[in-house]
Design an enzyme around this catalytic site. Sequence first.
Site, PDB file in Angstrom:
ATOM      1  N   GLN A  39      33.518  31.818  52.588  1.00 35.81           N
ATOM      2  CA  GLN A  39      34.546  30.941  52.272  1.00 35.81           C
ATOM      3  C   GLN A  39      35.258  31.540  51.119  1.00 35.81           C
ATOM      4  O   GLN A  39      34.714  31.877  49.846  1.00 35.81           O
ATOM      5  CB  GLN A  39      34.196  29.501  51.849  1.00 35.81           C
ATOM      6  CG  GLN A  39      35.423  28.746  51.241  1.00 35.81           C
ATOM      7  CD  GLN A  39      34.973  27.165  51.399  1.00 35.81           C
ATOM      8  OE1 GLN A  39      34.284  26.562  50.512  1.00 35.81           O
ATOM      9  NE2 GLN A  39      35.370  26.516  52.373  1.00 35.81           N
ATOM     10  N   PHE A  59      39.622  14.435  48.586  1.00 37.32           N
ATOM     11  CA  PHE A  59      38.918  16.018  48.573  1.00 37.32           C
ATOM     12  C   PHE A  59      39.644  16.726  49.692  1.00 37.32           C
ATOM     13  O   PHE A  59      39.785  16.195  50.904  1.00 37.32           O
ATOM     14  CB  PHE A  59      37.549  16.066  48.666  1.00 37.32           C
ATOM     15  CG  PHE A  59      37.194  16.922  47.335  1.00 37.32           C
ATOM     16  CD1 PHE A  59      37.159  16.559  46.017  1.00 37.32           C
ATOM     17  CD2 PHE A  59      36.825  18.306  47.721  1.00 37.32           C
ATOM     18  CE1 PHE A  59      36.679  17.253  45.196  1.00 37.32           C
ATOM     19  CE2 PHE A  59      36.392  19.143  46.630  1.00 37.32           C
ATOM     20  CZ  PHE A  59      36.231  18.438  45.342  1.00 37.32           C
ATOM     21  N   ARG A  73      40.141  24.468  52.834  1.00 40.74           N
ATOM     22  CA  ARG A  73      40.101  25.559  51.976  1.00 40.74           C
ATOM     23  C   ARG A  73      40.767  26.723  52.663  1.00 40.74           C
ATOM     24  O   ARG A  73      41.608  27.501  51.956  1.00 40.74           O
ATOM     25  CB  ARG A  73      38.745  25.827  51.336  1.00 40.74           C
ATOM     26  CG  ARG A  73      38.632  24.810  50.310  1.00 40.74           C
ATOM     27  CD  ARG A  73      37.351  25.031  49.755  1.00 40.74           C
ATOM     28  NE  ARG A  73      37.062  24.022  48.740  1.00 40.74           N
ATOM     29  CZ  ARG A  73      35.559  23.738  48.329  1.00 40.74           C
ATOM     30  NH1 ARG A  73      34.642  24.441  48.420  1.00 40.74           N
ATOM     31  NH2 ARG A  73      35.402  22.833  47.351  1.00 40.74           N
ATOM     32  N   LEU A 100      36.079  29.354  39.209  1.00 39.91           N
ATOM     33  CA  LEU A 100      36.336  28.103  40.104  1.00 39.91           C
ATOM     34  C   LEU A 100      37.276  27.132  39.288  1.00 39.91           C
ATOM     35  O   LEU A 100      36.792  26.538  37.987  1.00 39.91           O
ATOM     36  CB  LEU A 100      35.242  27.518  40.542  1.00 39.91           C
ATOM     37  CG  LEU A 100      35.448  26.327  41.470  1.00 39.91           C
ATOM     38  CD1 LEU A 100      36.132  26.894  42.868  1.00 39.91           C
ATOM     39  CD2 LEU A 100      33.973  25.851  41.705  1.00 39.91           C
ATOM     40  N   HIS A 123      33.675  32.355  47.341  1.00 38.33           N
ATOM     41  CA  HIS A 123      32.878  31.168  46.914  1.00 38.33           C
ATOM     42  C   HIS A 123      31.862  30.860  47.631  1.00 38.33           C
ATOM     43  O   HIS A 123      31.042  30.322  46.961  1.00 38.33           O
ATOM     44  CB  HIS A 123      34.117  30.023  47.164  1.00 38.33           C
ATOM     45  CG  HIS A 123      33.563  28.842  46.492  1.00 38.33           C
ATOM     46  ND1 HIS A 123      33.212  28.569  45.327  1.00 38.33           N
ATOM     47  CD2 HIS A 123      33.415  27.610  46.978  1.00 38.33           C
ATOM     48  CE1 HIS A 123      32.838  27.326  45.001  1.00 38.33           C
ATOM     49  NE2 HIS A 123      33.279  26.747  45.852  1.00 38.33           N
ATOM     50  N   HIS A 129      37.758  30.193  47.871  1.00 36.14           N
ATOM     51  CA  HIS A 129      38.153  28.920  47.506  1.00 36.14           C
ATOM     52  C   HIS A 129      39.629  29.427  46.899  1.00 36.14           C
ATOM     53  O   HIS A 129      39.767  30.144  46.379  1.00 36.14           O
ATOM     54  CB  HIS A 129      37.165  28.654  46.526  1.00 36.14           C
ATOM     55  CG  HIS A 129      37.646  27.246  45.841  1.00 36.14           C
ATOM     56  ND1 HIS A 129      38.652  26.872  45.217  1.00 36.14           N
ATOM     57  CD2 HIS A 129      36.773  26.048  46.111  1.00 36.14           C
ATOM     58  CE1 HIS A 129      38.437  25.491  44.954  1.00 36.14           C
ATOM     59  NE2 HIS A 129      37.544  25.157  45.393  1.00 36.14           N
TER      60      HIS A 129
END
Lengths: 250, 579
Positions: free
Chosen positions: B240, B116, B286, B252, B353, B242
């Site tokens: 944030q 991730f 991100r 998303l 996000h 995304h």
Amino acid sequence: MTAVAEAPAASSVVPSFQVTVRLRRFNPESDTEPRWEDHTVTMHGTDRVLDALHKIKWEIDGSLTFRRSCAHGICGSDAMRINGRNRLACKTLLKDLPLDKPITVEPIKGMTVLKDLVVDMDPFFEAYKSIMPFLITSGNEPTRERRQSPEERARYDDTTKCIMCAACTSSCPIYWTDGQYFGPQAIVGAHRFIFDSRDEGAEQRLEILNDRDGVWRCRTTFNCTDACPRGIEVTKAIQEVKRALLFRRV
Amino acid sequence: MQTHKYDVVIVGAGGAGMRAALESGQRVRTAVLTKLYPTRSHTGAAQGGMCAALANVEEDNWEWHTFDTVKGGDFLVDQDAAEVMAKEAIDAVLDLEKMGLPFNRTPDGLIDQRRFGGHTRKHGEAAVRRSCYAADRTGHMILQTLYQQCIKHGVEFYNEFYVLDLLFTEVDGVRRTAGVVAYELATGEIHVFQAKAVVFATGGAGKVYKTTSNAHTLTGDGMAIAFRRGLPLEDMEFFQFHPTGLAGLGILLSEAARGEGAILRNSEGERFMERYAPTLKDLAPRDVVARAMANEVREGRGCGPDKDYVLLDLTHLEPAHIDAKLPDITEFARTYLGVEPYTEPVPVFPTAHYAMGGMPTTVDAEVLADNSQVLPGLYAAGEVACVSVHGANRLGTNSLLDINVFGRRAGLAAAAFASRAPWVELPSSPADETVAQLEGIRDRSDGERVAVIRRELQETMDANAQVFRSEATLKQALSDIQALKARYQNIAVQDKGRRFNTDLLEAVELGFLLDLAEVIVVGAMERKESRGGHFREDYQNRDDVNYMRHTMAYRTGEGVRLDFKPVVVTRYQPMERTF
């Protein structure tokens, strides 16, 4: 569907079209019975039924009432009867519906209508609670995770996808006529645990579902499978529970 | 008006609220008030996973996780808090498994883990497999599992109850938590809940933006209520974006897609992340990826007829692999854009996000009344809170982790407080302000529509306070917000009824959004540097000398007042942030 050119300022043309939405409305504070109401709105390319409902609520009649939250098919708030079929409003694209006639939008059936498209969900959640929808184990907890092979995990994968939107339960003709039946969703919820290799509560749940209002009421009409917006094979899950009951083996 | 009395009242039934309820409910009399049915909460939309250094598939440890969290957060993270989170992550995941969460498994039957963004081994050497997941439905499984456990333990829910105010009573010169005021959607009735301890777990405020992955209901209620009651909000300028929202829609598409091997490409087919983050490439944090994407579009290498998005390419992945690991997000692409991810790249662009900021708390989820003092009896956890474990940019998966670690801590702390603390009297006429506010809106016969003001707010925030910001754009946003706030005083709703009056509640929610947008923009104007999710065109570098500090925003009669407090640094001195 009437194609209308967008404003010339737009650099690319997004097709827009007129949609007539025929809404089933009911306000217990002023109506004695439900009525139909039509609204025609201009919508665009990939708009969904939920977008049309929002447009009506936000631009024409703020009193139109419906539930919604995530708007992409995950939260399960906006199951409705759209052109006679149970679907999620946020997952139903307008362009996929015949637009030469009104799109009918009604509350899901078999549940008490509280206002417009909002129904009483409490009995639905109560049915779910009654099948003991939680992992049942005995003995001491392990220090680390309980082991489960990918194959064992795959055995109940389908029914873990349920978002509890009630599209299945409210499409079931048995549920419409018999308020006591658990309904497909509660059986899906039970299936998710009955076939989980870590769980030890299958016997108890099967006993609950063996009841006269349990799985045997199912007449295999497949409405539930057709209605599920998550693509869960609901009828198959119910059949698997029936088979487990017959042979007392999961 | 009805009055209720509970030891602990939890507001919100997403992951943080239900995790708190599982602890609190087994110790003291607890109620959970939620504006949605619990299973509708937006935790369910989280996809990719929950990181913990289980080391099930390769070497890993919680210290590396702490480092990644701090560096990913561009050194605005309070490092003591990040350490708590990374350490407790392991038990948090194991606890969920024991509750029944259906994690994907390794061939040996252990919880499987995948890569991730920003999660690395050995302090940035290479991507590490740390994210525990259930396909791309990890949030759904967490929400379902916690709800199932709440059923098992008989947690008491008040569904479709909107909390609209927080009550304090002064005892010996100290403000103490006394309860909350709630509005029952079904009937329009006002309820006062007296409580020794209140836990806010109300989630985020993504609806200040137009393009967002957030639910319609994420309107920052908890943050705004606290702010209106004079409590500070911390680091709100950090929002944030995304990287991979479905273009034009904002829905998303999990970072897990890139974790499983998907690649971002521009109009020339170039894997442009190689230029921006040579080591981690598409799996950089991100903020880095979102900025790179926006920059590609700005420099003319965007795709599509308007050249306004880039492409997420999964076509080199096996369809069977996609079906096993990413079934939901590929279905989103098919349903909403008509794109087949097996064979076609998916149009994506950054989408608002996650709020890194929120109500400042200690590691025990105690809410601060000012820069340092705890407000007795008030707790917050999840996106509404700012511990601060996310700093200037949250790493992917750390939100699902945050809600579990700090939701649990909030429940434990609130229950412990309620066990030892005496009852506090409710203030006199506790619901008067709420009723006056609601009736004021309901009774106005002529006025502007809520939806018009909300759309203008969201448009100015997208245009002026998104991935790229500058003095000029932020000034524009602030003047727009202030004009909209003036117009808000004159709104009217059409639904005058009592039952299920969502028209009225949307009006209240818009008021929350306007307040929060102002805090975001005022904080962003003051922060004349670029750090994490906050990028200033006119101040493109991080400035640790002047700005390595948390912003604390307070409401005053004259507008938003900013104060500041230092970042907690334990192990890691700020370093250049390359990936």
